[in-house]
Design a protein around this motif. Sequence first.
Motif, PDB file in Angstrom:
ATOM      1  N   THR A 199      -0.920  10.333   4.752  1.00  0.00           N
ATOM      2  CA  THR A 199      -0.098   9.230   5.267  1.00  0.00           C
ATOM      3  C   THR A 199       0.434   9.467   6.676  1.00  0.00           C
ATOM      4  N   VAL A 208      -0.657   2.484   5.211  1.00  0.00           N
ATOM      5  CA  VAL A 208      -0.404   3.308   4.015  1.00  0.00           C
ATOM      6  C   VAL A 208      -0.534   2.434   2.759  1.00  0.00           C
ATOM      7  N   SER A 212      -3.525   2.688   0.030  1.00  0.00           N
ATOM      8  CA  SER A 212      -3.159   2.911  -1.382  1.00  0.00           C
ATOM      9  C   SER A 212      -3.910   1.920  -2.269  1.00  0.00           C
ATOM     10  N   THR A 225       0.129  11.794  -1.241  1.00  0.00           N
ATOM     11  CA  THR A 225       0.547  11.513   0.135  1.00  0.00           C
ATOM     12  C   THR A 225      -0.244  12.292   1.181  1.00  0.00           C
ATOM     13  N   SER A 226      -0.313  13.640   1.006  1.00  0.00           N
ATOM     14  CA  SER A 226      -0.696  14.464   2.158  1.00  0.00           C
ATOM     15  C   SER A 226      -1.453  15.718   1.730  1.00  0.00           C
ATOM     16  N   PHE A 238       7.182   7.041   2.835  1.00  0.00           N
ATOM     17  CA  PHE A 238       5.766   6.936   2.435  1.00  0.00           C
ATOM     18  C   PHE A 238       5.676   6.803   0.911  1.00  0.00           C
ATOM     19  N   MET A 242       3.986   3.769  -1.257  1.00  0.00           N
ATOM     20  CA  MET A 242       2.888   4.016  -2.206  1.00  0.00           C
ATOM     21  C   MET A 242       3.301   3.606  -3.628  1.00  0.00           C
TER      22      MET A 242
END
Length: 324
Positions: A199, A208, A212, A225-226, A238, A242
């Motif tokens: 993100t 984002v 998603s 996320t990451s 974030f 999501m």
Amino acid sequence: MLERNPGCELDLGWLNSVNINLNAVNTAVEDILNSRDLKNDYRTAWLLKAVTCIDLTTLGGDDTPSNVSRLCYKAAKPLPEDLLNQLGFDYRPDCPIRTAAVCVYPSRVEDAVKTLKKLKLNDKINVASVATGFPSGQMPLKTRVEEIKYAVEKGATEIDIVIDRSLVLTGQWEVLYQEIQQMKEACGSTAHMKTILATGELATLNNVYKASLVAMMAGSDFIKTSTGKESINATLPFGLVMSRAIREYYEKFNYKVGLKPAGGIRTGRDAISWLIMVKEVLGNDWLTNKLFRFGASGLLSDIEHNLYGNITKSYPAPYEFTMG
Ligand SMILES: O=C[C@H](O)COP(=O)(O)O
């Protein structure tokens, strides 16, 4: 076995209707966090819940069979025995306070599977493997898909794929959808797929939300996320965006996709904030490791400190903690 998301056709009209406002998201996050003032006992319960939702991670260039094996031991017994006893748990091999999974590189999957089998916990702790050219996703699709197949063949039960961010940044939603679909197919009939959006590299909250949706439409079982390697990793705004996408997908298709914040989550306080946000936006059904995970390499020790502090009402000395 966990249920798997069947996905749906790509709906570009839905993507085009997305419009997220940064200020509104920030205010919503603040409101959610201000709405809860947790008493000590509740904090303890939230922290124990957090432990059971961790994908205990090592993703280092210097990972070896022995440090992955140690990680599995830690996943099996994440808190020291005396602390568990004080919290009312008997430590035994099937003690429910264990992490949900360990998360490693594909080359280390076999090491994790071997140790968890030795501990007789291979059906209780999942082995997640990152794949698809982690962390950048900048590899030919054929190579990325082969990597998934390799990890599944070695015994991974969960695959954390990473998307090619360039497809989001240039608005190539169809290509992104098709790539993720192929990746899901490569997971075979049992492995669960978590899709890392990275993100912090998607430029806008609209992207984002759209990424998603595309990930869920293409059959992702979780959205994450990451990678932990971006300069901005898991943040609550974030996470909120999501979660709202997951909620919208659920309202439309009656299917619950999971959420995995990962990267930079280091404190018990952070973990509780995430759990509260999930409870408020998605509801209690998501407060289980079937639908919520933390991807974290360094969260456990702070949770241990917090639990110790909650029990003794004092700040622990450094020599009072395990070094394992
Ligand atoms: O997927 C998990 C992340 O790579 C973990 O990131 P972290 O090392 O910042 O906890």
